[in-house]
Design a protein around this motif. Structure first.
Motif, PDB file in Angstrom:
ATOM      1  N   THR A 266     132.634 -49.162  73.847  1.00 36.74           N
ATOM      2  CA  THR A 266     132.375 -50.008  73.984  1.00 36.74           C
ATOM      3  C   THR A 266     131.131 -49.575  73.982  1.00 36.74           C
ATOM      4  O   THR A 266     129.966 -51.033  74.224  1.00 36.74           O
ATOM      5  CB  THR A 266     132.121 -50.448  75.451  1.00 36.74           C
ATOM      6  OG1 THR A 266     131.932 -49.667  76.721  1.00 36.74           O
ATOM      7  CG2 THR A 266     133.979 -50.570  75.284  1.00 36.74           C
TER       8      THR A 266
ATOM      9  N   SER B   6     144.796 -59.473  77.225  1.00 36.00           N
ATOM     10  CA  SER B   6     143.228 -58.461  77.274  1.00 36.00           C
ATOM     11  C   SER B   6     142.617 -59.619  76.571  1.00 36.00           C
ATOM     12  O   SER B   6     141.167 -59.524  77.641  1.00 36.00           O
ATOM     13  CB  SER B   6     143.810 -56.702  76.461  1.00 36.00           C
ATOM     14  OG  SER B   6     144.752 -56.304  77.194  1.00 36.00           O
ATOM     15  N   ALA B   7     142.628 -59.634  75.024  1.00 33.91           N
ATOM     16  CA  ALA B   7     142.240 -60.870  74.804  1.00 33.91           C
ATOM     17  C   ALA B   7     140.995 -62.187  75.683  1.00 33.91           C
ATOM     18  O   ALA B   7     139.757 -62.186  76.171  1.00 33.91           O
ATOM     19  CB  ALA B   7     142.696 -61.540  73.445  1.00 33.91           C
TER      20      ALA B   7
ATOM     21  N   THR C 262     142.543 -54.434  81.530  1.00 34.77           N
ATOM     22  CA  THR C 262     142.945 -53.053  80.194  1.00 34.77           C
ATOM     23  C   THR C 262     142.326 -51.913  80.935  1.00 34.77           C
ATOM     24  O   THR C 262     142.181 -50.659  79.935  1.00 34.77           O
ATOM     25  CB  THR C 262     142.095 -53.685  78.369  1.00 34.77           C
ATOM     26  OG1 THR C 262     140.440 -53.593  79.575  1.00 34.77           O
ATOM     27  CG2 THR C 262     141.848 -54.435  78.447  1.00 34.77           C
TER      28      THR C 262
ATOM     29  N   ASN D   1     133.789 -51.633  80.396  1.00 34.87           N
ATOM     30  CA  ASN D   1     133.554 -52.809  79.474  1.00 34.87           C
ATOM     31  C   ASN D   1     131.365 -52.137  79.662  1.00 34.87           C
ATOM     32  O   ASN D   1     130.379 -53.453  79.867  1.00 34.87           O
ATOM     33  CB  ASN D   1     133.417 -54.103  79.128  1.00 34.87           C
ATOM     34  CG  ASN D   1     132.865 -54.579  77.773  1.00 34.87           C
ATOM     35  OD1 ASN D   1     132.503 -54.200  77.226  1.00 34.87           O
ATOM     36  ND2 ASN D   1     131.834 -56.275  78.016  1.00 34.87           N
TER      37      ASN D   1
ATOM     38  N   LEU E 230     138.991 -53.181  69.987  1.00 33.85           N
ATOM     39  CA  LEU E 230     139.677 -51.818  70.654  1.00 33.85           C
ATOM     40  C   LEU E 230     141.274 -51.389  71.118  1.00 33.85           C
ATOM     41  O   LEU E 230     142.241 -50.430  70.727  1.00 33.85           O
ATOM     42  CB  LEU E 230     139.444 -52.633  72.658  1.00 33.85           C
ATOM     43  CG  LEU E 230     137.579 -52.323  72.802  1.00 33.85           C
ATOM     44  CD1 LEU E 230     137.057 -52.597  74.385  1.00 33.85           C
ATOM     45  CD2 LEU E 230     137.355 -50.794  72.616  1.00 33.85           C
ATOM     46  N   ARG E 231     141.879 -52.721  70.305  1.00 30.80           N
ATOM     47  CA  ARG E 231     143.291 -52.797  70.230  1.00 30.80           C
ATOM     48  C   ARG E 231     143.586 -51.736  69.172  1.00 30.80           C
ATOM     49  O   ARG E 231     144.381 -51.677  69.188  1.00 30.80           O
ATOM     50  CB  ARG E 231     143.799 -53.983  70.002  1.00 30.80           C
ATOM     51  CG  ARG E 231     144.921 -54.462  69.928  1.00 30.80           C
ATOM     52  CD  ARG E 231     145.447 -55.758  70.056  1.00 30.80           C
ATOM     53  NE  ARG E 231     145.119 -56.527  71.384  1.00 30.80           N
ATOM     54  CZ  ARG E 231     145.106 -57.756  70.999  1.00 30.80           C
ATOM     55  NH1 ARG E 231     146.025 -58.644  70.426  1.00 30.80           N
ATOM     56  NH2 ARG E 231     144.845 -58.733  72.207  1.00 30.80           N
TER      57      ARG E 231
ATOM     58  N   GLU F 171     137.885 -56.163  71.349  1.00 31.66           N
ATOM     59  CA  GLU F 171     138.757 -56.122  72.506  1.00 31.66           C
ATOM     60  C   GLU F 171     140.038 -55.997  71.211  1.00 31.66           C
ATOM     61  O   GLU F 171     140.490 -55.229  70.576  1.00 31.66           O
ATOM     62  CB  GLU F 171     139.633 -56.959  73.498  1.00 31.66           C
ATOM     63  CG  GLU F 171     140.389 -56.624  73.629  1.00 31.66           C
ATOM     64  CD  GLU F 171     142.011 -56.415  73.792  1.00 31.66           C
ATOM     65  OE1 GLU F 171     142.453 -55.979  73.041  1.00 31.66           O
ATOM     66  OE2 GLU F 171     141.552 -57.633  72.637  1.00 31.66           O
TER      67      GLU F 171
ATOM     68  N   TRP G 230     138.721 -60.831  77.780  1.00 28.53           N
ATOM     69  CA  TRP G 230     137.710 -60.395  77.616  1.00 28.53           C
ATOM     70  C   TRP G 230     136.595 -61.690  77.751  1.00 28.53           C
ATOM     71  O   TRP G 230     135.455 -61.571  77.507  1.00 28.53           O
ATOM     72  CB  TRP G 230     137.412 -59.652  75.922  1.00 28.53           C
ATOM     73  CG  TRP G 230     137.448 -57.888  76.671  1.00 28.53           C
ATOM     74  CD1 TRP G 230     138.732 -57.355  76.874  1.00 28.53           C
ATOM     75  CD2 TRP G 230     136.729 -57.378  76.161  1.00 28.53           C
ATOM     76  NE1 TRP G 230     138.444 -56.121  76.859  1.00 28.53           N
ATOM     77  CE2 TRP G 230     137.229 -56.105  76.378  1.00 28.53           C
ATOM     78  CE3 TRP G 230     136.020 -57.103  75.669  1.00 28.53           C
ATOM     79  CZ2 TRP G 230     136.293 -54.654  76.376  1.00 28.53           C
ATOM     80  CZ3 TRP G 230     134.363 -56.248  75.201  1.00 28.53           C
ATOM     81  CH2 TRP G 230     135.616 -55.018  75.862  1.00 28.53           C
TER      82      TRP G 230
ATOM     83  N   ILE H 215     137.949 -57.688  82.876  1.00 27.71           N
ATOM     84  CA  ILE H 215     138.345 -56.877  82.220  1.00 27.71           C
ATOM     85  C   ILE H 215     138.978 -55.273  82.601  1.00 27.71           C
ATOM     86  O   ILE H 215     139.823 -54.472  82.033  1.00 27.71           O
ATOM     87  CB  ILE H 215     136.878 -56.066  81.196  1.00 27.71           C
ATOM     88  CG1 ILE H 215     136.139 -57.879  80.284  1.00 27.71           C
ATOM     89  CG2 ILE H 215     137.468 -55.223  80.500  1.00 27.71           C
ATOM     90  CD1 ILE H 215     135.632 -57.471  78.828  1.00 27.71           C
TER      91      ILE H 215
END
Length: 299
Positions: free
Chosen positions: A100, A190-191, A32, A36, A82-83, A78, A194, A28
């Motif tokens: 997080t 990113s996804a 990103t 986390n 977060l996005r 995510e 995660w 992660i």
């Protein structure tokens, strides 16, 4: 010698599980640049799904369901949280890392409410069976943990090196802006990071809740806090470091537990402190971790 061999095997099996969790932190962060802190709750979620479903659909299917559920849950964190924050004015990496923590609290509170005071077995096929190799008694769960962790980590490293997703993730880790200009879809990377981290958390939860542990309870997620020092020791941007750090933490913890009677002055709970003490010693010598990238500074 027999006692030392048992300590070493136990340390390697615990270290392999910690390496899975630490690798989740590193994946992660590389994708990103976010630490986390919700990883403990993802681990607890994966174990909870396996514990709930194994009686109904069988152990193998329950494990797959736990891995898939946790991967999807991590990806949703995510994408949906977060996005959106990153796209807003308050989307710095430090801010997202703090968010997080909130996610972890929400998920942990709900999961501990569901678990209550129960200790939930995961229905694993190994039970408390042991094998004897060269006079050394080893629990079958320890052997299974090492084998599964090696297979999972090897599969990830091969995918990280040879697949298009792995190439995109490495490019993103090197320089996000350049990767985006070259057509890399940062959101997908990113996804995916995660999701992989969530899957590893569920897999680690399985081996944290089998013999000699009685099962899953509300404190199971604390194990992820021991894997965070493993990621920091190795370097939070190094996959190799996550593996080495996990093994170091596992062996250190096992050695402290195995020989604590010889060093009673340290107290019975020193094994809980040892990972953080080791992390402090390593960071004093190498602030970026054993394999972490040192930031260049102009003078």
């Amino acid at each position: 010698m027999t006692a030392f061999a048992e300590v070493l095997v136990n340390g390697l099996s615990s270290g392999a599980v910690y390496a899975l969790i630490a690798l989740g932190f590193v994946i992660i962060f590389k994708a990103t640049e976010v630490i986390n802190f919700a990883h403990p709750s993802l681990l607890l979620a994966g174990g909870y799904v396996i514990a709930e479903l194994h009686d109904d659909i069988g152990f193998p299917a329950a494990v797959l369901a736990g891995i898939a559920t946790t991967a999807v849950l991590a990806a949703l964190v995510e994408v949906l949280i977060l996005r959106r924050l990153k796209a807003s004015a308050a989307g710095g990496h430090s801010t997202l890392s703090i968010v997080t923590i909130g996610v972890d609290i929400i998920l942990t509170v709900e999961l501990t409410r569901r678990i209550g005071t129960k200790v939930m077995p995961l229905g694993d096929p190994w039970g408390d069976r042991v094998v004897e190799i060269g006079g050394v008694t080893i629990a079958q769960t320890r052997i299974a943990a090492i084998i599964v962790a090696v297979v999972a980590i090897t599969a990830f490293l091969l995918a990280f090196k040879y697949t298009s997703w792995g190439v995109a993730m490495r490019a993103t880790a090197e320089r996000r802006e350049t990767a985006a200009l070259m057509g890399v879809r940062l959101g997908r990377v990113s996804a995916g990071a995660w999701a992989v981290a969530g899957a590893f958390a569920a897999l680690a939860a399985l081996f944290l809740c089998v013999f000699p542990t009685p099962g899953l309870d509300r404190t199971t997620s604390f194990a992820a806090l021991k894997a965070l020092p493993a990621a920091v020791i190795g370097g939070v941007d190094s996959t190799t470091g996550a593996l080495v750090g996990g093994l170091l933490i596992g062996i250190t913890e096992s050695a402290v537990v195995g020989y604590q009677n010889d060093f009673s002055i340290l107290g019975g709970g020193f094994a809980e402190v040892a990972p953080y003490l080791l992390m402090t010693v390593v960071l004093l010598a190498r602030p970026a971790g054993l394999f972490g990238t040192r930031e260049a500074a102009r003078v």
